[in-house]
Design a protein around this motif. Structure first.
Motif, PDB file in Angstrom:
ATOM      1  N   TYR A  63      17.467 -19.008  64.832  1.00  0.00           N
ATOM      2  CA  TYR A  63      17.328 -18.622  66.235  1.00  0.00           C
ATOM      3  C   TYR A  63      17.429 -17.113  66.375  1.00  0.00           C
ATOM      4  O   TYR A  63      17.619 -16.388  65.398  1.00  0.00           O
ATOM      5  N   ASP A  64      17.244 -16.647  67.606  1.00  0.00           N
ATOM      6  CA  ASP A  64      17.432 -15.236  67.942  1.00  0.00           C
ATOM      7  C   ASP A  64      18.555 -15.131  68.965  1.00  0.00           C
ATOM      8  O   ASP A  64      18.678 -15.981  69.855  1.00  0.00           O
ATOM      9  N   LEU A  65      19.347 -14.090  68.840  1.00  0.00           N
ATOM     10  CA  LEU A  65      20.433 -13.860  69.783  1.00  0.00           C
ATOM     11  C   LEU A  65      20.314 -12.473  70.400  1.00  0.00           C
ATOM     12  O   LEU A  65      20.277 -11.469  69.679  1.00  0.00           O
ATOM     13  N   ALA A  66      20.241 -12.438  71.717  1.00  0.00           N
ATOM     14  CA  ALA A  66      20.342 -11.173  72.438  1.00  0.00           C
ATOM     15  C   ALA A  66      21.825 -10.923  72.682  1.00  0.00           C
ATOM     16  O   ALA A  66      22.503 -11.747  73.308  1.00  0.00           O
ATOM     17  N   TRP A  67      22.343  -9.816  72.180  1.00  0.00           N
ATOM     18  CA  TRP A  67      23.772  -9.522  72.306  1.00  0.00           C
ATOM     19  C   TRP A  67      24.010  -8.547  73.460  1.00  0.00           C
ATOM     20  O   TRP A  67      23.267  -7.589  73.631  1.00  0.00           O
ATOM     21  N   LEU A  68      25.045  -8.819  74.240  1.00  0.00           N
ATOM     22  CA  LEU A  68      25.378  -7.967  75.367  1.00  0.00           C
ATOM     23  C   LEU A  68      26.875  -7.718  75.403  1.00  0.00           C
ATOM     24  O   LEU A  68      27.662  -8.404  74.744  1.00  0.00           O
ATOM     25  N   LEU A  69      27.269  -6.726  76.171  1.00  0.00           N
ATOM     26  CA  LEU A  69      28.676  -6.418  76.384  1.00  0.00           C
ATOM     27  C   LEU A  69      29.023  -6.717  77.837  1.00  0.00           C
ATOM     28  O   LEU A  69      28.226  -6.459  78.738  1.00  0.00           O
ATOM     29  N   ALA A  70      30.204  -7.277  78.049  1.00  0.00           N
ATOM     30  CA  ALA A  70      30.614  -7.682  79.388  1.00  0.00           C
ATOM     31  C   ALA A  70      32.077  -7.322  79.614  1.00  0.00           C
ATOM     32  O   ALA A  70      32.857  -7.201  78.662  1.00  0.00           O
ATOM     33  N   MET A 105      33.983 -17.781  79.786  1.00  0.00           N
ATOM     34  CA  MET A 105      34.387 -16.464  80.281  1.00  0.00           C
ATOM     35  C   MET A 105      34.026 -16.308  81.752  1.00  0.00           C
ATOM     36  O   MET A 105      34.820 -15.809  82.557  1.00  0.00           O
ATOM     37  N   LYS A 106      32.809 -16.737  82.110  1.00  0.00           N
ATOM     38  CA  LYS A 106      32.373 -16.618  83.508  1.00  0.00           C
ATOM     39  C   LYS A 106      33.265 -17.426  84.451  1.00  0.00           C
ATOM     40  O   LYS A 106      33.493 -17.022  85.588  1.00  0.00           O
ATOM     41  N   SER A 107      33.731 -18.564  83.982  1.00  0.00           N
ATOM     42  CA  SER A 107      34.541 -19.428  84.845  1.00  0.00           C
ATOM     43  C   SER A 107      36.005 -18.993  84.892  1.00  0.00           C
ATOM     44  O   SER A 107      36.758 -19.443  85.758  1.00  0.00           O
ATOM     45  N   THR A 108      36.389 -18.091  83.979  1.00  0.00           N
ATOM     46  CA  THR A 108      37.791 -17.662  83.900  1.00  0.00           C
ATOM     47  C   THR A 108      38.030 -16.352  84.625  1.00  0.00           C
ATOM     48  O   THR A 108      39.054 -16.171  85.290  1.00  0.00           O
ATOM     49  N   VAL A 109      37.101 -15.407  84.492  1.00  0.00           N
ATOM     50  CA  VAL A 109      37.235 -14.088  85.127  1.00  0.00           C
ATOM     51  C   VAL A 109      35.922 -13.738  85.831  1.00  0.00           C
ATOM     52  O   VAL A 109      34.886 -14.371  85.589  1.00  0.00           O
ATOM     53  N   GLY A 110      35.968 -12.743  86.679  1.00  0.00           N
ATOM     54  CA  GLY A 110      34.741 -12.220  87.281  1.00  0.00           C
ATOM     55  C   GLY A 110      34.034 -11.348  86.260  1.00  0.00           C
ATOM     56  O   GLY A 110      34.330 -10.154  86.130  1.00  0.00           O
ATOM     57  N   LEU A 111      33.106 -11.934  85.525  1.00  0.00           N
ATOM     58  CA  LEU A 111      32.494 -11.256  84.385  1.00  0.00           C
ATOM     59  C   LEU A 111      31.339 -10.366  84.837  1.00  0.00           C
ATOM     60  O   LEU A 111      30.458 -10.788  85.586  1.00  0.00           O
ATOM     61  N   ARG A 112      31.329  -9.145  84.335  1.00  0.00           N
ATOM     62  CA  ARG A 112      30.321  -8.161  84.702  1.00  0.00           C
ATOM     63  C   ARG A 112      29.521  -7.762  83.460  1.00  0.00           C
ATOM     64  O   ARG A 112      30.092  -7.362  82.443  1.00  0.00           O
ATOM     65  N   VAL A 113      28.206  -7.899  83.530  1.00  0.00           N
ATOM     66  CA  VAL A 113      27.323  -7.546  82.417  1.00  0.00           C
ATOM     67  C   VAL A 113      27.065  -6.045  82.445  1.00  0.00           C
ATOM     68  O   VAL A 113      26.631  -5.503  83.468  1.00  0.00           O
ATOM     69  N   LEU A 114      27.320  -5.379  81.337  1.00  0.00           N
ATOM     70  CA  LEU A 114      27.180  -3.931  81.270  1.00  0.00           C
ATOM     71  C   LEU A 114      25.793  -3.531  80.775  1.00  0.00           C
ATOM     72  O   LEU A 114      25.336  -3.992  79.723  1.00  0.00           O
ATOM     73  N   GLN A 115      25.133  -2.679  81.537  1.00  0.00           N
ATOM     74  CA  GLN A 115      23.804  -2.186  81.174  1.00  0.00           C
ATOM     75  C   GLN A 115      23.943  -1.023  80.198  1.00  0.00           C
ATOM     76  O   GLN A 115      24.892  -0.241  80.266  1.00  0.00           O
ATOM     77  N   ASN A 132      17.584 -15.276  85.707  1.00  0.00           N
ATOM     78  CA  ASN A 132      17.639 -16.610  85.112  1.00  0.00           C
ATOM     79  C   ASN A 132      19.067 -17.069  84.841  1.00  0.00           C
ATOM     80  O   ASN A 132      19.278 -18.210  84.424  1.00  0.00           O
ATOM     81  N   PHE A 133      20.031 -16.183  85.078  1.00  0.00           N
ATOM     82  CA  PHE A 133      21.429 -16.504  84.785  1.00  0.00           C
ATOM     83  C   PHE A 133      22.272 -16.317  86.045  1.00  0.00           C
ATOM     84  O   PHE A 133      22.146 -15.308  86.741  1.00  0.00           O
ATOM     85  N   GLU A 134      23.143 -17.284  86.285  1.00  0.00           N
ATOM     86  CA  GLU A 134      23.979 -17.248  87.487  1.00  0.00           C
ATOM     87  C   GLU A 134      25.458 -17.139  87.114  1.00  0.00           C
ATOM     88  O   GLU A 134      25.853 -17.389  85.971  1.00  0.00           O
ATOM     89  N   GLY A 135      26.257 -16.757  88.115  1.00  0.00           N
ATOM     90  CA  GLY A 135      27.706 -16.801  87.958  1.00  0.00           C
ATOM     91  C   GLY A 135      28.358 -15.520  87.496  1.00  0.00           C
ATOM     92  O   GLY A 135      29.570 -15.492  87.286  1.00  0.00           O
ATOM     93  N   TYR A 136      27.589 -14.440  87.340  1.00  0.00           N
ATOM     94  CA  TYR A 136      28.178 -13.177  86.938  1.00  0.00           C
ATOM     95  C   TYR A 136      28.615 -12.382  88.171  1.00  0.00           C
ATOM     96  O   TYR A 136      27.920 -12.362  89.190  1.00  0.00           O
ATOM     97  N   GLU A 137      29.734 -11.730  88.060  1.00  0.00           N
ATOM     98  CA  GLU A 137      30.216 -10.864  89.134  1.00  0.00           C
ATOM     99  C   GLU A 137      29.243  -9.714  89.370  1.00  0.00           C
ATOM    100  O   GLU A 137      29.013  -9.282  90.488  1.00  0.00           O
ATOM    101  N   TYR A 138      28.663  -9.216  88.264  1.00  0.00           N
ATOM    102  CA  TYR A 138      27.632  -8.185  88.352  1.00  0.00           C
ATOM    103  C   TYR A 138      26.694  -8.345  87.154  1.00  0.00           C
ATOM    104  O   TYR A 138      27.138  -8.639  86.034  1.00  0.00           O
ATOM    105  N   ALA A 139      25.419  -8.122  87.395  1.00  0.00           N
ATOM    106  CA  ALA A 139      24.425  -8.064  86.318  1.00  0.00           C
ATOM    107  C   ALA A 139      23.252  -7.236  86.806  1.00  0.00           C
ATOM    108  O   ALA A 139      22.866  -7.324  87.987  1.00  0.00           O
TER     109      ALA A 139
END
Length: 346
Positions: free
Chosen positions: A130-137, A218-228, A252-259
């Motif tokens: 598979y392929d994985l897009a990696w992000l920091l949050a 993680m999304k359900s535990t804290v207000g997760l913010r995706v860092l650009q 296409n993704f829901e539940g993030y405090e910020y993205a």
């Protein structure tokens, strides 16, 4: 029983100085195994991917079960591992037979870069997983960019031992001068954030579209913010030959405090490899059995749906490592081989 048999097979190289001397004289670690013969000749394969809580490990279990239930020629034992860098070490020590790595690790191995200067075998490609897009949050209020990371920020760019960690740390060097490097397991990142012990975590999208369970946790535990990633860093990363940048539509993704609307982020292609001296017959039987079950793999694990398409098996092949001869012959027969691919020496 299989695990015990495999464990006994592994003790030969680790416990016998004579065997180690033999492998050195032979110029490769391929003289290992319980009788000093070809690795995998007994039909037993230890498969390693990543830690127990990851989607990759669950996928490996489904693959192992599919093969074990449909052939007597091969036995696959799926085991957890610390990650892609650790997998090269396991192959070196004859503690694994087929392991996944990614393009970052493959490039370092091919170039003899640390920590792979002294490995005495050539990893040969087997198939694409598979392929994985990696992000920091981050859970920190107001944070929107990787540039918000400070020298005192506690950052876990995947656990130590993972090749992904090196890639993300390399990418971070384009943006951040310093931070506190911590190592926290994927499944523990949510609790570490909620307890204030972690400022920035790693997260991933499988095939750039599916969130693994630990990211949803993680999304359900804290207000997760995706860092650009800042625009200037993205430009530099796009020009870095060791990095692949993907553009992710975050609608296409829901539940993030910020993205951000579109996330530009590093991506890795994960392929399984074996040692160059691994048994031709065993690998061929493994691929043949798995191929025959490819249409049902998605029922066992939805993330394996890509393998239903034959061309997916050789998708995103590394141009830095050859294919094992058994895999090359198999894919030629199935019509998914490319003349651009290299075949390893038997």
């Amino acid at each position: 029983m299989t695990a015990n048999l495999n464990s006994n097979r592994r003790t030969f190289l680790k416990g016998s100085a004579g065997a180690l001397a033999l492998t050195t004289a032979a110029g490769c670690l391929g003289m290992g195994g319980s009788s000093g013969g070809t690795p995998g000749a007994d039909g037993e394969m230890i498969m390693t991917t990543s830690t127990k809580t990851t989607s990759a490990y669950a996928m490996s279990q489904a693959i192992a079960n599919s093969v074990n239930q449909n052939t007597d020629a091969v036995t696959v034992d799926a085991r957890p591992s610390e990650g892609t860098n650790a997998n090269i070490g396991r192959l070196s020590r004859d503690e694994a037979d087929i392991s996944y790595i990614q393009n970052w690790t493959a490039s370092k191995v091919a170039n003899g870069e640390a920590p792979f200067e002294d490995i005495e075998f050539t990893p040969n490609q087997a198939f694409h997983l598979y392929d994985l897009a990696w992000l920091l949050a981050s859970p920190n209020d107001g944070w929107t960019s990787v540039a918000d990371i400070q020298s005192s920020s506690r950052v876990s760019p995947t656990p130590r031992g993972s090749g992904t960690a090196e890639m993300l740390q390399h990418s971070l060097d384009y943006v951040v001068d310093d931070y506190e490097r911590v190592s926290i397991a994927y499944s523990n990142q949510a609790s570490a954030m909620s307890e204030g012990r972690l400022d920035v975590s790693a997260a991933t999208f499988i095939n750039k579209s599916v969130e693994p369970g630990w990211v949803q946790q993680m999304k359900s535990t804290v207000g997760l913010r995706v860092l650009q990633w800042p625009d200037d860093a993205v430009s530099q990363l796009e020009n870095d030959p060791a990095i692949i940048i993907s553009d992710i539509d975050m609608s296409n993704f829901e539940g993030y405090e910020y993205a951000p609307d579109t996330l530009h982020t590093p991506t890795l292609a994960y392929n399984f490899v074996v040692r160059n001296d691994f048994s031709y017959d065993t690998l061929y039987s493994f691929l043949e059995t798995l191929w025959a079950q490819r249409e049902s793999l998605q029922e066992a694990n939805s993330l394996l749906g890509g393998l239903e398409d034959g061309e997916f098996w050789t998708e995103n092949a590394y141009d830095t490592l050859p294919f094992h001869p058994a895999a090359a012959d198999f894919y030629k027969e199935k019509g998914v081989w490319s003349d651009e691919f290299e075949v390893g020496e038997e």
